[in-house]
Write a protein that holds these residues in place. Sequence first.
Motif, PDB file in Angstrom:
ATOM      1  N   VAL A   1      42.673 -25.681 -13.457  1.00 56.08           N
ATOM      2  CA  VAL A   1      43.643 -25.425 -14.514  1.00 56.08           C
ATOM      3  C   VAL A   1      43.326 -26.392 -15.642  1.00 56.08           C
ATOM      4  CG1 VAL A   1      46.073 -25.409 -15.169  1.00 56.08           C
ATOM      5  CG2 VAL A   1      45.406 -24.653 -12.887  1.00 56.08           C
ATOM      6  N   ASP A   2      43.114 -25.838 -16.829  1.00 57.97           N
ATOM      7  CA  ASP A   2      42.749 -26.640 -18.003  1.00 57.97           C
ATOM      8  C   ASP A   2      41.560 -27.557 -17.726  1.00 57.97           C
ATOM      9  OD1 ASP A   2      44.661 -25.486 -19.592  1.00 57.97           O
ATOM     10  OD2 ASP A   2      46.117 -27.090 -19.345  1.00 57.97           O
ATOM     11  N   GLY A   3      40.593 -27.055 -16.972  1.00 56.72           N
ATOM     12  CA  GLY A   3      39.373 -27.809 -16.712  1.00 56.72           C
ATOM     13  C   GLY A   3      39.464 -28.841 -15.605  1.00 56.72           C
ATOM     14  N   HIS A   4      40.613 -28.950 -14.949  1.00 53.30           N
ATOM     15  CA  HIS A   4      40.781 -29.918 -13.868  1.00 53.30           C
ATOM     16  C   HIS A   4      40.855 -29.184 -12.533  1.00 53.30           C
ATOM     17  CE1 HIS A   4      41.476 -33.115 -16.741  1.00 53.30           C
ATOM     18  NE2 HIS A   4      42.307 -32.299 -17.377  1.00 53.30           N
ATOM     19  N   ALA A   5      39.871 -29.431 -11.682  1.00 52.96           N
ATOM     20  CA  ALA A   5      39.842 -28.775 -10.368  1.00 52.96           C
ATOM     21  C   ALA A   5      41.003 -29.265  -9.525  1.00 52.96           C
ATOM     22  CB  ALA A   5      38.527 -29.066  -9.665  1.00 52.96           C
ATOM     23  N   TYR A   6      41.734 -28.331  -8.926  1.00 49.98           N
ATOM     24  CA  TYR A   6      42.822 -28.740  -8.040  1.00 49.98           C
ATOM     25  C   TYR A   6      42.629 -28.245  -6.621  1.00 49.98           C
ATOM     26  CZ  TYR A   6      45.140 -24.178  -8.206  1.00 49.98           C
ATOM     27  OH  TYR A   6      45.434 -22.852  -8.089  1.00 49.98           O
ATOM     28  N   GLU A   7      41.672 -27.370  -6.368  1.00 49.50           N
ATOM     29  CA  GLU A   7      41.408 -26.914  -4.998  1.00 49.50           C
ATOM     30  C   GLU A   7      39.973 -26.403  -4.917  1.00 49.50           C
ATOM     31  OE1 GLU A   7      42.484 -26.714  -1.183  1.00 49.50           O
ATOM     32  OE2 GLU A   7      44.077 -26.969  -2.644  1.00 49.50           O
ATOM     33  N   THR A   8      39.247 -26.827  -3.892  1.00 50.88           N
ATOM     34  CA  THR A   8      37.904 -26.318  -3.612  1.00 50.88           C
ATOM     35  C   THR A   8      37.851 -25.936  -2.146  1.00 50.88           C
ATOM     36  OG1 THR A   8      36.866 -27.690  -5.309  1.00 50.88           O
ATOM     37  CG2 THR A   8      35.437 -26.859  -3.555  1.00 50.88           C
ATOM     38  N   ARG A   9      37.297 -24.772  -1.875  1.00 48.46           N
ATOM     39  CA  ARG A   9      37.109 -24.309  -0.491  1.00 48.46           C
ATOM     40  C   ARG A   9      35.637 -24.042  -0.261  1.00 48.46           C
ATOM     41  NH1 ARG A   9      41.416 -25.120   2.919  1.00 48.46           N
ATOM     42  NH2 ARG A   9      43.260 -25.097   1.614  1.00 48.46           N
ATOM     43  N   THR A  10      35.177 -24.381   0.944  1.00 45.13           N
ATOM     44  CA  THR A  10      33.785 -24.189   1.334  1.00 45.13           C
ATOM     45  C   THR A  10      33.737 -23.493   2.682  1.00 45.13           C
ATOM     46  OG1 THR A  10      33.594 -26.256   2.563  1.00 45.13           O
ATOM     47  CG2 THR A  10      33.206 -26.373   0.170  1.00 45.13           C
ATOM     48  N   PRO A  11      32.540 -23.065   3.124  1.00 45.61           N
ATOM     49  CA  PRO A  11      32.445 -22.443   4.439  1.00 45.61           C
ATOM     50  C   PRO A  11      32.996 -23.322   5.565  1.00 45.61           C
ATOM     51  CG  PRO A  11      30.435 -22.043   3.216  1.00 45.61           C
ATOM     52  CD  PRO A  11      31.260 -23.005   2.398  1.00 45.61           C
ATOM     53  N   ALA A  12      32.934 -24.642   5.419  1.00 45.87           N
ATOM     54  CA  ALA A  12      33.453 -25.539   6.460  1.00 45.87           C
ATOM     55  C   ALA A  12      34.961 -25.398   6.636  1.00 45.87           C
ATOM     56  CB  ALA A  12      33.107 -26.985   6.112  1.00 45.87           C
ATOM     57  N   ASP A  13      35.660 -24.916   5.600  1.00 42.55           N
ATOM     58  CA  ASP A  13      37.119 -24.769   5.668  1.00 42.55           C
ATOM     59  C   ASP A  13      37.574 -23.543   6.459  1.00 42.55           C
ATOM     60  OD1 ASP A  13      37.670 -27.041   4.040  1.00 42.55           O
ATOM     61  OD2 ASP A  13      37.097 -25.842   2.291  1.00 42.55           O
ATOM     62  N   THR A  14      36.641 -22.691   6.860  1.00 38.33           N
ATOM     63  CA  THR A  14      37.034 -21.453   7.551  1.00 38.33           C
ATOM     64  C   THR A  14      37.222 -21.649   9.051  1.00 38.33           C
ATOM     65  OG1 THR A  14      34.770 -20.736   7.945  1.00 38.33           O
ATOM     66  CG2 THR A  14      35.775 -20.063   5.844  1.00 38.33           C
ATOM     67  N   HIS A  15      36.844 -22.813   9.566  1.00 42.39           N
ATOM     68  CA  HIS A  15      36.992 -23.112  11.006  1.00 42.39           C
ATOM     69  C   HIS A  15      36.370 -22.022  11.877  1.00 42.39           C
ATOM     70  CE1 HIS A  15      39.562 -26.412   9.852  1.00 42.39           C
ATOM     71  NE2 HIS A  15      40.292 -25.575   9.134  1.00 42.39           N
ATOM     72  N   GLY A  16      35.150 -21.618  11.498  1.00 38.82           N
ATOM     73  CA  GLY A  16      34.415 -20.642  12.302  1.00 38.82           C
ATOM     74  C   GLY A  16      34.595 -19.193  11.898  1.00 38.82           C
ATOM     75  N   ILE A  17      35.542 -18.911  11.022  1.00 40.46           N
ATOM     76  CA  ILE A  17      35.713 -17.540  10.521  1.00 40.46           C
ATOM     77  C   ILE A  17      34.625 -17.287   9.483  1.00 40.46           C
ATOM     78  CG2 ILE A  17      37.253 -15.966   9.292  1.00 40.46           C
ATOM     79  CD1 ILE A  17      39.592 -17.610  10.459  1.00 40.46           C
ATOM     80  N   LYS A  18      34.090 -16.073   9.462  1.00 40.91           N
ATOM     81  CA  LYS A  18      32.983 -15.745   8.557  1.00 40.91           C
ATOM     82  C   LYS A  18      33.345 -16.029   7.104  1.00 40.91           C
ATOM     83  CE  LYS A  18      30.040 -11.801   7.263  1.00 40.91           C
ATOM     84  NZ  LYS A  18      29.321 -12.533   6.306  1.00 40.91           N
ATOM     85  N   TRP A  19      32.482 -16.752   6.398  1.00 42.64           N
ATOM     86  CA  TRP A  19      32.622 -17.020   4.964  1.00 42.64           C
ATOM     87  C   TRP A  19      32.169 -15.766   4.219  1.00 42.64           C
ATOM     88  CZ3 TRP A  19      34.751 -20.430   1.788  1.00 42.64           C
ATOM     89  CH2 TRP A  19      34.274 -20.577   0.487  1.00 42.64           C
ATOM     90  N   VAL A  20      33.037 -15.174   3.444  1.00 38.75           N
ATOM     91  CA  VAL A  20      32.725 -13.881   2.818  1.00 38.75           C
ATOM     92  C   VAL A  20      32.323 -14.003   1.355  1.00 38.75           C
ATOM     93  CG1 VAL A  20      34.201 -12.585   4.396  1.00 38.75           C
ATOM     94  CG2 VAL A  20      35.152 -13.461   2.245  1.00 38.75           C
ATOM     95  N   PHE A  21      32.202 -15.232   0.847  1.00 36.73           N
ATOM     96  CA  PHE A  21      31.890 -15.416  -0.566  1.00 36.73           C
ATOM     97  C   PHE A  21      30.426 -15.761  -0.806  1.00 36.73           C
ATOM     98  CE2 PHE A  21      36.377 -16.508   0.014  1.00 36.73           C
ATOM     99  CZ  PHE A  21      36.934 -15.529  -0.787  1.00 36.73           C
ATOM    100  N   ASP A  22      29.535 -15.298   0.074  1.00 39.73           N
ATOM    101  CA  ASP A  22      28.120 -15.598  -0.084  1.00 39.73           C
ATOM    102  C   ASP A  22      27.328 -14.415  -0.625  1.00 39.73           C
ATOM    103  OD1 ASP A  22      28.385 -14.055   2.157  1.00 39.73           O
ATOM    104  OD2 ASP A  22      27.206 -15.353   3.464  1.00 39.73           O
ATOM    105  N   HIS A  23      28.010 -13.457  -1.222  1.00 40.04           N
ATOM    106  CA  HIS A  23      27.365 -12.302  -1.830  1.00 40.04           C
ATOM    107  C   HIS A  23      28.245 -11.807  -2.986  1.00 40.04           C
ATOM    108  CE1 HIS A  23      30.122 -10.691   1.218  1.00 40.04           C
ATOM    109  NE2 HIS A  23      30.272  -9.686   0.388  1.00 40.04           N
ATOM    110  N   PRO A  24      27.693 -10.990  -3.889  1.00 40.38           N
ATOM    111  CA  PRO A  24      28.488 -10.530  -5.033  1.00 40.38           C
ATOM    112  C   PRO A  24      29.754  -9.785  -4.581  1.00 40.38           C
ATOM    113  CG  PRO A  24      26.173 -10.040  -5.379  1.00 40.38           C
ATOM    114  CD  PRO A  24      26.311 -10.513  -3.957  1.00 40.38           C
TER     115      PRO A  24
END
Length: 80
Positions: free
Chosen positions: A31-54
Amino acid sequence: MTDTPRAYSMGRGRTERCEGNWSPGAVTFSVDGHAYETRTPADTHGIKWVFDHPIHLIMNLAVGGYWPGDPNGNTQFRSP
Protein backbone atom coordinates in the motif's frame (compact mmCIF):
# COMPACT_ATOMS: atom_id res chain seq x y z
CA MET A 1 5.60 -14.41 9.37
CA THR A 2 2.44 -15.75 10.89
CA ASP A 3 -0.28 -17.84 9.28
CA THR A 4 -2.81 -15.12 10.01
CA PRO A 5 -2.79 -12.30 7.44
CA ARG A 6 -2.43 -8.83 8.89
CA ALA A 7 -5.23 -6.33 8.37
CA TYR A 8 -4.53 -2.98 6.76
CA SER A 9 -6.80 -0.05 7.54
CA MET A 10 -6.90 2.77 5.02
CA GLY A 11 -8.79 5.06 7.36
CA ARG A 12 -12.04 6.81 6.65
CA GLY A 13 -12.05 8.98 3.56
CA ARG A 14 -8.52 8.09 2.47
CA THR A 15 -7.45 6.49 -0.79
CA GLU A 16 -4.22 4.65 -1.36
CA ARG A 17 -2.47 2.83 -4.16
CA CYS A 18 -2.79 -0.90 -3.51
CA GLU A 19 -0.54 -3.34 -5.34
CA GLY A 20 -0.06 -7.07 -5.60
CA ASN A 21 3.36 -7.97 -7.02
CA TRP A 22 3.56 -11.55 -8.17
CA SER A 23 6.54 -13.68 -9.18
CA PRO A 24 6.98 -17.45 -9.30
CA GLY A 25 8.62 -17.39 -5.85
CA ALA A 26 6.59 -14.79 -3.94
CA VAL A 27 3.48 -12.64 -3.82
CA THR A 28 3.86 -9.27 -2.08
CA PHE A 29 1.00 -6.93 -1.22
CA SER A 30 1.81 -3.23 -0.83
CA VAL A 31 0.00 0.00 0.00
CA ASP A 32 1.53 3.28 -1.14
CA GLY A 33 4.78 1.48 -1.92
CA HIS A 34 5.14 -0.12 1.52
CA ALA A 35 5.00 -3.91 1.59
CA TYR A 36 2.76 -5.20 4.34
CA GLU A 37 2.51 -8.91 3.47
CA THR A 38 4.65 -11.35 1.46
CA ARG A 39 3.82 -15.01 0.88
CA THR A 40 6.15 -17.66 -0.52
CA PRO A 41 5.90 -21.38 -1.27
CA ALA A 42 7.24 -22.05 2.25
CA ASP A 43 4.04 -20.50 3.68
CA THR A 44 1.82 -23.20 2.15
CA HIS A 45 2.93 -25.90 4.64
CA GLY A 46 3.11 -28.53 1.91
CA ILE A 47 0.08 -27.42 -0.10
CA LYS A 48 0.89 -26.92 -3.79
CA TRP A 49 2.07 -23.37 -4.61
CA VAL A 50 -0.11 -22.28 -7.53
CA PHE A 51 1.60 -18.98 -8.38
CA ASP A 52 4.48 -20.44 -10.39
CA HIS A 53 2.82 -20.00 -13.78
CA PRO A 54 0.83 -17.26 -15.58
CA ILE A 55 -2.62 -16.58 -14.14
CA HIS A 56 -5.48 -14.19 -14.89
CA LEU A 57 -6.96 -11.90 -12.27
CA ILE A 58 -10.53 -10.70 -12.61
CA MET A 59 -11.40 -7.61 -10.60
CA ASN A 60 -14.90 -6.28 -10.16
CA LEU A 61 -14.74 -2.52 -9.68
CA ALA A 62 -18.49 -1.98 -9.82
CA VAL A 63 -19.99 1.08 -8.11
CA GLY A 64 -23.50 1.16 -6.69
CA GLY A 65 -25.93 -1.50 -5.68
CA TYR A 66 -28.37 -1.61 -2.84
CA TRP A 67 -25.82 -1.00 -0.09
CA PRO A 68 -24.94 1.73 0.52
CA GLY A 69 -27.08 2.66 -2.51
CA ASP A 70 -26.73 3.82 -6.07
CA PRO A 71 -24.32 6.72 -6.76
CA ASN A 72 -25.97 10.16 -6.78
CA GLY A 73 -24.94 13.81 -6.88
CA ASN A 74 -23.36 13.53 -3.42
CA THR A 75 -21.16 10.53 -4.31
CA GLN A 76 -17.47 11.43 -4.17
CA PHE A 77 -15.01 9.75 -6.51
CA ARG A 78 -11.25 9.98 -6.30
CA SER A 79 -9.65 12.33 -8.83
CA PRO A 80 -6.85 10.91 -11.00
